[in-house]
Motif scaffolding. Structure first.
Motif, mmCIF file in Angstrom:
data_model
loop_
_atom_site.group_PDB
_atom_site.id
_atom_site.type_symbol
_atom_site.label_atom_id
_atom_site.label_comp_id
_atom_site.label_asym_id
_atom_site.label_seq_id
_atom_site.Cartn_x
_atom_site.Cartn_y
_atom_site.Cartn_z
ATOM 1 N N MET A 1 16.242 -77.052 -23.699
ATOM 2 C CA MET A 1 17.086 -77.468 -24.807
ATOM 3 C C MET A 1 17.799 -76.256 -25.373
ATOM 4 S SD MET A 1 16.215 -80.040 -27.890
ATOM 5 C CE MET A 1 15.159 -79.036 -28.904
ATOM 6 N N THR A 2 19.014 -76.451 -25.821
ATOM 7 C CA THR A 2 19.810 -75.351 -26.330
ATOM 8 C C THR A 2 19.445 -74.973 -27.755
ATOM 9 O OG1 THR A 2 21.531 -76.834 -27.149
ATOM 10 C CG2 THR A 2 21.767 -76.015 -24.893
ATOM 11 N N GLY A 3 18.699 -75.819 -28.462
ATOM 12 C CA GLY A 3 18.366 -75.546 -29.838
ATOM 13 C C GLY A 3 19.404 -76.108 -30.792
ATOM 14 N N THR A 4 20.513 -76.570 -30.282
ATOM 15 C CA THR A 4 21.568 -77.152 -31.093
ATOM 16 C C THR A 4 21.604 -78.651 -30.841
ATOM 17 O OG1 THR A 4 22.853 -75.135 -30.882
ATOM 18 C CG2 THR A 4 24.035 -77.089 -31.591
ATOM 19 N N THR A 5 21.706 -79.412 -31.911
ATOM 20 C CA THR A 5 21.840 -80.852 -31.781
ATOM 21 C C THR A 5 23.315 -81.217 -31.817
ATOM 22 O OG1 THR A 5 19.723 -81.242 -32.849
ATOM 23 C CG2 THR A 5 21.260 -83.068 -32.825
ATOM 24 N N TYR A 6 23.761 -81.926 -30.804
ATOM 25 C CA TYR A 6 25.149 -82.353 -30.710
ATOM 26 C C TYR A 6 25.236 -83.866 -30.844
ATOM 27 C CZ TYR A 6 26.090 -77.718 -28.757
ATOM 28 O OH TYR A 6 26.201 -76.371 -28.554
ATOM 29 N N SER A 7 26.359 -84.347 -31.348
ATOM 30 C CA SER A 7 26.620 -85.777 -31.379
ATOM 31 C C SER A 7 27.413 -86.141 -30.124
ATOM 32 C CB SER A 7 27.393 -86.159 -32.642
ATOM 33 O OG SER A 7 28.611 -85.452 -32.717
ATOM 34 N N VAL A 8 27.063 -87.281 -29.539
ATOM 35 C CA VAL A 8 27.580 -87.634 -28.218
ATOM 36 C C VAL A 8 28.164 -89.045 -28.207
ATOM 37 C CG1 VAL A 8 27.013 -87.757 -25.755
ATOM 38 C CG2 VAL A 8 25.644 -86.303 -27.265
ATOM 39 N N LEU A 9 29.290 -89.188 -27.516
ATOM 40 C CA LEU A 9 29.840 -90.489 -27.178
ATOM 41 C C LEU A 9 29.483 -90.767 -25.724
ATOM 42 C CD1 LEU A 9 31.663 -92.996 -27.533
ATOM 43 C CD2 LEU A 9 33.610 -91.533 -26.914
ATOM 44 N N VAL A 10 28.879 -91.908 -25.470
ATOM 45 C CA VAL A 10 28.499 -92.307 -24.113
ATOM 46 C C VAL A 10 29.371 -93.490 -23.693
ATOM 47 C CG1 VAL A 10 26.663 -93.305 -22.688
ATOM 48 C CG2 VAL A 10 26.125 -91.490 -24.331
ATOM 49 N N VAL A 11 30.054 -93.336 -22.567
ATOM 50 C CA VAL A 11 30.888 -94.399 -22.012
ATOM 51 C C VAL A 11 30.353 -94.708 -20.617
ATOM 52 C CG1 VAL A 11 33.221 -95.068 -21.333
ATOM 53 C CG2 VAL A 11 32.879 -93.605 -23.350
ATOM 54 N N GLU A 12 29.723 -95.866 -20.487
ATOM 55 C CA GLU A 12 29.063 -96.271 -19.235
ATOM 56 C C GLU A 12 28.994 -97.788 -19.214
ATOM 57 O OE1 GLU A 12 27.513 -96.960 -15.950
ATOM 58 O OE2 GLU A 12 27.487 -94.799 -16.283
ATOM 59 N N ASP A 13 29.506 -98.412 -18.147
ATOM 60 C CA ASP A 13 29.545 -99.863 -18.095
ATOM 61 C C ASP A 13 28.229 -100.512 -17.667
ATOM 62 O OD1 ASP A 13 29.999 -98.806 -15.515
ATOM 63 O OD2 ASP A 13 30.993 -100.652 -14.856
ATOM 64 N N GLU A 14 27.401 -99.812 -16.929
ATOM 65 C CA GLU A 14 26.128 -100.380 -16.464
ATOM 66 C C GLU A 14 25.074 -100.247 -17.560
ATOM 67 O OE1 GLU A 14 25.512 -101.985 -13.609
ATOM 68 O OE2 GLU A 14 27.531 -101.664 -12.818
ATOM 69 N N THR A 15 24.601 -101.374 -18.061
ATOM 70 C CA THR A 15 23.688 -101.382 -19.200
ATOM 71 C C THR A 15 22.446 -100.525 -18.972
ATOM 72 O OG1 THR A 15 24.447 -103.587 -19.811
ATOM 73 C CG2 THR A 15 22.358 -102.865 -20.756
ATOM 74 N N MET A 16 21.794 -100.689 -17.839
ATOM 75 C CA MET A 16 20.551 -99.943 -17.589
ATOM 76 C C MET A 16 20.818 -98.439 -17.486
ATOM 77 S SD MET A 16 18.238 -102.145 -17.854
ATOM 78 C CE MET A 16 16.787 -101.301 -17.283
ATOM 79 N N ILE A 17 21.911 -98.068 -16.845
ATOM 80 C CA ILE A 17 22.261 -96.647 -16.735
ATOM 81 C C ILE A 17 22.590 -96.090 -18.120
ATOM 82 C CG2 ILE A 17 23.918 -94.990 -15.793
ATOM 83 C CD1 ILE A 17 24.090 -96.816 -13.306
#
Length: 122
Positions: A1-17
């Motif tokens: 872990m980098t020690g920094t918390t980042y906010s992320v946008l996730v774009v993925e069409d497969e629900t399980m993935i």
């Protein structure tokens, strides 16, 4: 872990993935603040919320996610492509973008995100 918390946008069409990816990102200490499964939803989030970086599937239910990539790039927000198709699937205009190939491990995702956020080559 980098020690920094980042906010992320996730774009993925497969629900399980998408669920697995969110879990992995949280495990490396980051906060998923937006999830999109469809192109229109991804465009809305890419333009409407603030995030530190994005993980972007190239193919969203048979549609290209490149309009989303262009929006994110224009906002000068880093992103990584997630693809099952390999480097050939990445268009020339985004050839310098990092990509993580599905299926990927937690460690591969961690290394890629670290490289993305530090400007290092993966």
């Amino acid at each position: 872990m980098t020690g920094t918390t980042y906010s992320v946008l996730v774009v993925e069409d497969e629900t399980m993935i998408r669920m697995m990816l969110v879990e992995m990102l949280e495990e490396i200490g980051h906060t998923v603040i937006g999830e999109a499964a469809h192109l229109e939803q991804a465009i809305d989030l890419a333009t409407g919320i603030n995030f530190d970086y994005a993980v972007l599937d190239i193919n969203l239910a048979g549609r290209s996610s490149l309009p989303v990539a262009q929006i994110i790039k224009s906002r000068k927000i880093p992103f990584v492509f997630s693809t099952g198709y390999g480097a050939d699937a990445i268009p020339t205009e985004f050839a310098d973008n990092l990509a993580v190939r599905k299926p990927f491990t937690l460690e591969a995702l961690r290394r890629t995100v670290h490289s993305l956020m530090t400007g290092a080559n993966a």
